[in-house]
Design a protein around this motif. Structure first.
Motif, PDB file in Angstrom:
ATOM      1  N   TRP A  63       0.810  -1.214   0.000  1.00 52.18           N
ATOM      2  CA  TRP A  63       0.000   0.000   0.000  1.00 52.18           C
ATOM      3  C   TRP A  63       0.847   1.269   0.000  1.00 52.18           C
ATOM      4  CZ3 TRP A  63      -3.886   2.773  -1.153  1.00 52.18           C
ATOM      5  CH2 TRP A  63      -4.170   3.959  -0.475  1.00 52.18           C
ATOM      6  N   LYS A  64       1.876   1.330   0.822  1.00 47.85           N
ATOM      7  CA  LYS A  64       2.669   2.558   0.917  1.00 47.85           C
ATOM      8  C   LYS A  64       3.291   2.915  -0.419  1.00 47.85           C
ATOM      9  CE  LYS A  64       6.333   4.799   3.580  1.00 47.85           C
ATOM     10  NZ  LYS A  64       7.312   4.664   4.696  1.00 47.85           N
ATOM     11  N   ALA A  65       3.881   1.937  -1.090  1.00 51.56           N
ATOM     12  CA  ALA A  65       4.521   2.196  -2.378  1.00 51.56           C
ATOM     13  C   ALA A  65       3.488   2.480  -3.459  1.00 51.56           C
ATOM     14  CB  ALA A  65       5.388   1.002  -2.772  1.00 51.56           C
ATOM     15  N   ARG A  66       2.424   1.682  -3.505  1.00 53.34           N
ATOM     16  CA  ARG A  66       1.430   1.822  -4.571  1.00 53.34           C
ATOM     17  C   ARG A  66       0.657   3.116  -4.463  1.00 53.34           C
ATOM     18  NH1 ARG A  66      -2.694  -0.246  -7.172  1.00 53.34           N
ATOM     19  NH2 ARG A  66      -3.988  -0.340  -5.306  1.00 53.34           N
ATOM     20  N   SER A  67       0.274   3.489  -3.244  1.00 57.04           N
ATOM     21  CA  SER A  67      -0.500   4.718  -3.072  1.00 57.04           C
ATOM     22  C   SER A  67       0.313   5.939  -3.496  1.00 57.04           C
ATOM     23  CB  SER A  67      -0.948   4.869  -1.617  1.00 57.04           C
ATOM     24  OG  SER A  67       0.162   4.916  -0.734  1.00 57.04           O
ATOM     25  N   GLN A  68       1.592   5.942  -3.162  1.00 56.40           N
ATOM     26  CA  GLN A  68       2.436   7.071  -3.558  1.00 56.40           C
ATOM     27  C   GLN A  68       2.673   7.093  -5.064  1.00 56.40           C
ATOM     28  OE1 GLN A  68       3.339   9.653  -1.679  1.00 56.40           O
ATOM     29  NE2 GLN A  68       2.166   8.703  -0.003  1.00 56.40           N
ATOM     30  N   LEU A  73     -11.802   3.143  -6.466  1.00 55.62           N
ATOM     31  CA  LEU A  73     -11.240   4.129  -5.538  1.00 55.62           C
ATOM     32  C   LEU A  73     -11.617   3.748  -4.112  1.00 55.62           C
ATOM     33  CD1 LEU A  73      -9.894   6.864  -4.910  1.00 55.62           C
ATOM     34  CD2 LEU A  73     -12.067   7.973  -5.479  1.00 55.62           C
ATOM     35  N   ASP A  74     -10.664   3.159  -3.376  1.00 57.75           N
ATOM     36  CA  ASP A  74     -10.871   2.937  -1.953  1.00 57.75           C
ATOM     37  C   ASP A  74      -9.904   3.850  -1.194  1.00 57.75           C
ATOM     38  OD1 ASP A  74      -8.462   1.645  -2.419  1.00 57.75           O
ATOM     39  OD2 ASP A  74      -9.014  -0.222  -1.427  1.00 57.75           O
ATOM     40  N   GLU A  75      -9.926   3.794   0.112  1.00 54.34           N
ATOM     41  CA  GLU A  75      -9.114   4.688   0.935  1.00 54.34           C
ATOM     42  C   GLU A  75      -9.363   6.153   0.544  1.00 54.34           C
ATOM     43  OE1 GLU A  75      -7.664   3.394   3.383  1.00 54.34           O
ATOM     44  OE2 GLU A  75      -7.611   1.283   2.784  1.00 54.34           O
ATOM     45  N   TYR A  92      -6.849   9.482  -0.438  1.00 57.73           N
ATOM     46  CA  TYR A  92      -6.908  10.174  -1.728  1.00 57.73           C
ATOM     47  C   TYR A  92      -7.561  11.546  -1.645  1.00 57.73           C
ATOM     48  CZ  TYR A  92      -5.188   5.980  -4.018  1.00 57.73           C
ATOM     49  OH  TYR A  92      -4.400   4.928  -4.409  1.00 57.73           O
ATOM     50  N   LYS A  93      -8.613  11.681  -0.883  1.00 57.42           N
ATOM     51  CA  LYS A  93      -9.335  12.958  -0.831  1.00 57.42           C
ATOM     52  C   LYS A  93      -8.402  14.096  -0.438  1.00 57.42           C
ATOM     53  CE  LYS A  93     -13.613  15.047   0.909  1.00 57.42           C
ATOM     54  NZ  LYS A  93     -13.072  16.348   1.361  1.00 57.42           N
ATOM     55  N   ARG A  94      -7.745  13.953   0.703  1.00 57.21           N
ATOM     56  CA  ARG A  94      -6.908  15.064   1.184  1.00 57.21           C
ATOM     57  C   ARG A  94      -5.658  15.248   0.325  1.00 57.21           C
ATOM     58  NH1 ARG A  94      -3.005  12.326   4.225  1.00 57.21           N
ATOM     59  NH2 ARG A  94      -3.643  10.330   5.082  1.00 57.21           N
ATOM     60  N   ASN A  95      -5.059  14.154  -0.155  1.00 50.09           N
ATOM     61  CA  ASN A  95      -3.816  14.275  -0.913  1.00 50.09           C
ATOM     62  C   ASN A  95      -4.022  14.864  -2.306  1.00 50.09           C
ATOM     63  OD1 ASN A  95      -1.297  13.139   0.496  1.00 50.09           O
ATOM     64  ND2 ASN A  95      -2.861  11.614   0.986  1.00 50.09           N
ATOM     65  N   ILE A  96      -5.129  14.517  -2.948  1.00 52.55           N
ATOM     66  CA  ILE A  96      -5.378  15.092  -4.271  1.00 52.55           C
ATOM     67  C   ILE A  96      -5.949  16.497  -4.136  1.00 52.55           C
ATOM     68  CG2 ILE A  96      -6.614  14.810  -6.464  1.00 52.55           C
ATOM     69  CD1 ILE A  96      -6.507  11.818  -6.070  1.00 52.55           C
ATOM     70  N   GLU A  97      -6.791  16.719  -3.134  1.00 56.85           N
ATOM     71  CA  GLU A  97      -7.337  18.060  -2.943  1.00 56.85           C
ATOM     72  C   GLU A  97      -6.261  19.056  -2.506  1.00 56.85           C
ATOM     73  OE1 GLU A  97     -10.788  17.937  -0.446  1.00 56.85           O
ATOM     74  OE2 GLU A  97     -12.024  16.957  -1.979  1.00 56.85           O
ATOM     75  N   CYS A 155     -16.466   5.004  -7.035  1.00 55.96           N
ATOM     76  CA  CYS A 155     -16.106   5.886  -8.148  1.00 55.96           C
ATOM     77  C   CYS A 155     -16.028   7.326  -7.652  1.00 55.96           C
ATOM     78  CB  CYS A 155     -17.148   5.801  -9.262  1.00 55.96           C
ATOM     79  SG  CYS A 155     -17.249   4.186 -10.072  1.00 55.96           S
ATOM     80  N   GLY A 156     -15.036   8.047  -8.108  1.00 58.85           N
ATOM     81  CA  GLY A 156     -14.879   9.438  -7.709  1.00 58.85           C
ATOM     82  C   GLY A 156     -14.535  10.333  -8.882  1.00 58.85           C
ATOM     83  N   ILE A 157     -14.931  11.586  -8.778  1.00 59.39           N
ATOM     84  CA  ILE A 157     -14.556  12.603  -9.760  1.00 59.39           C
ATOM     85  C   ILE A 157     -13.837  13.721  -9.010  1.00 59.39           C
ATOM     86  CG2 ILE A 157     -15.331  14.286 -11.482  1.00 59.39           C
ATOM     87  CD1 ILE A 157     -17.811  12.551 -11.931  1.00 59.39           C
ATOM     88  N   PHE A 158     -12.582  13.965  -9.364  1.00 62.90           N
ATOM     89  CA  PHE A 158     -11.816  15.094  -8.837  1.00 62.90           C
ATOM     90  C   PHE A 158     -11.770  16.166  -9.917  1.00 62.90           C
ATOM     91  CE2 PHE A 158     -10.524  11.493  -6.370  1.00 62.90           C
ATOM     92  CZ  PHE A 158     -10.217  11.984  -5.117  1.00 62.90           C
ATOM     93  N   TYR A 159     -11.982  17.409  -9.535  1.00 60.35           N
ATOM     94  CA  TYR A 159     -11.995  18.492 -10.516  1.00 60.35           C
ATOM     95  C   TYR A 159     -11.212  19.680  -9.970  1.00 60.35           C
ATOM     96  CZ  TYR A 159     -15.789  20.080  -7.444  1.00 60.35           C
ATOM     97  OH  TYR A 159     -16.537  20.456  -6.356  1.00 60.35           O
ATOM     98  N   LYS A 160     -10.478  20.325 -10.858  1.00 63.42           N
ATOM     99  CA  LYS A 160      -9.666  21.473 -10.463  1.00 63.42           C
ATOM    100  C   LYS A 160     -10.563  22.653 -10.101  1.00 63.42           C
ATOM    101  CE  LYS A 160      -5.178  20.861 -12.711  1.00 63.42           C
ATOM    102  NZ  LYS A 160      -4.255  21.425 -13.722  1.00 63.42           N
ATOM    103  N   GLN A 161     -10.344  23.188  -8.937  1.00 63.82           N
ATOM    104  CA  GLN A 161     -11.149  24.324  -8.482  1.00 63.82           C
ATOM    105  C   GLN A 161     -10.962  25.550  -9.373  1.00 63.82           C
ATOM    106  OE1 GLN A 161     -10.177  25.013  -4.374  1.00 63.82           O
ATOM    107  NE2 GLN A 161     -10.672  22.933  -3.764  1.00 63.82           N
TER     108      GLN A 161
END
Length: 391
Positions: free
Chosen positions: A85-90, A109-111, A116-121, A140-146
């Protein structure tokens, strides 16, 4: 993740991508994850039909392989350290950040809340998310640039809505214990002899209450692009995997387009506009399959599928097919190789693809032996398209 026990050879021609440079992590001999780039469609012989200085936005779709489904026995070909997990998530985070897309549509998309939420945001994105039904841990998640888009309205899709209302929950649980919910079941059928038995333990598949309860989900939202002001609908989904339940996959595709048509009408009426439409995801369906044909044409043999709204599906076409042809593969393991992931758009929606995300050739050194590996942290590859708004 994968989903069948047969190996498919590449069949579709590709334009030659730019030279792929393999990098190594600093102070280490471990290869760093590759960061694919967007390639202008003009290099594939596609001629632009609008002004080259038109406004553009980019979108990536990526099944990141939920850590909950990363089992050593399902990925015996993968180096052990790159499955941790540590290597793959990074590594996944590195790839997502390097892509810099305006929209990141992620499946498996788990975790989400814990990582993921805080690190991508933290790098300028906001996000929306739906977790799978039942006891499943991914979604499933959608991340969008503010800086690029503002969320206007969203809706979540539960494909368990296809289950007849008289369902007995206790009889329709999906009993695929410890098997990937989205994709590695293709190779699992090779490395796990118990797969057939687990399939047999899922209950009476002749009962629609059992057959259509697959705990799959999707999410769609309308966004207002900020420069220029333009409304776009983005949908992201993950369709069920099992080739033996092709009718279930088709029913989910039909339900997706039905809900999408209703959602577009809602957005059009509420905001007095004609929004553009982009649909992404892991559809667990090959080019030429019944699901693929339905998504492109909106017509299919209904058979005994559950009753669905009569809304006319929105016409769609594939961003890759309309520029360079569908990829050789988006999912690559020793047990299965094929294209399962797509970015679709409505050609009448005022947008057109002008670039696509490069993908490796079959002979590329970074995919040999199968995925995941140090270069690619998921068994799927990210796909992407840059769209131009036609004014």
């Amino acid at each position: 993740m994968l989903k069948s026990s047969f190996f498919l050879l590449p069949r579709f021609p590709l334009a030659s991508p730019p030279h792929r440079t393999i990098h190594f992590s600093k102070m280490s001999t471990t290869p760093a994850p590759l960061s694919p780039k967007f390639v202008p469609a003009e290099k594939s012989g596609i001629t632009s039909v609008s002004k080259s200085d038109g406004f553009k936005f980019s979108l990536v779709s990526y099944n990141i392989l939920a850590q909950a489904y990363v089992k050593g026995d399902l990925f015996p070909h993968s180096p052990g350290p790159c499955l941790k997990w540590k290597a793959r998530s990074q590594a996944i985070l590195t790839v997502l950040k390097s892509l810099g897309a305006d929209f990141l549509c992620l499946q498996e998309l788990d975790e989400y809340d814990s990582f993921y939420k805080r690190n991508i945001e933290s790098v300028g994105y906001s996000s929306i998310y739906i977790k799978r039904s039942g006891q499943k841990r991914d979604g499933c998640g959608i991340f969008y640039k503010q800086d690029s888009a503002e969320l206007v309205i969203e809706e979540k899709i539960e494909y368990n809505d296809l289950v007849p209302s008289n369902q007995d929950d206790s009889s329709s649980e999906d009993k695929e214990e410890n098997l990937p919910a989205g994709g590695n079941k293709k190779s699992a059928s090779k490395v796990d002899p118990g797969l057939k038995n687990r399939r047999a333990n899922r209950g009476d598949l002749n009962d629609p209450c059992v057959r259509f309860k697959r705990d799959c989900v999707g999410i769609m939202a309308a966004f207002r692009l900020k420069d220029p002001s333009h409304l776009i609908i983005v949908a992201n989904t993950h369709i069920y995997w099992d080739p033996q339940l092709a009718d279930v996959k088709l029913a989910q595709a039909r339900y997706l387009l039905s809900r999408l048509a209703q959602f577009k009408l809602l957005v059009s009426d509420k905001f007095d506009c004609s929004p553009s439409v982009v649909v992404t995801g892991d559809f667990n369906s090959l080019p030429g399959s019944q699901v693929y044909q339905y998504l492109m044409s909106g017509s299919s043999e209904a058979g005994t599928l559950p009753e669905i709204s009569d809304d006319v599906p929105i016409p769609l076409c594939s961003a890759y097919a309309s520029t360079r042809g569908e990829p050789h593969f988006t999912n690559y393991t020793p047990g299965f190789t094929g294209t399962l992931d797509y970015i679709l758009f409505s050609p009448s929606g005022g947008i057109k693809p002008v670039s696509y995300l490069e993908l490796p050739e079959p002979e590329a050194s970074d995919i040999q032996g199968g995925l995941p590996n140090y270069y690619h942290p998921s068994d799927h590859l990210p796909i992407g398209a840059e769209f131009e708004i036609i004014q």
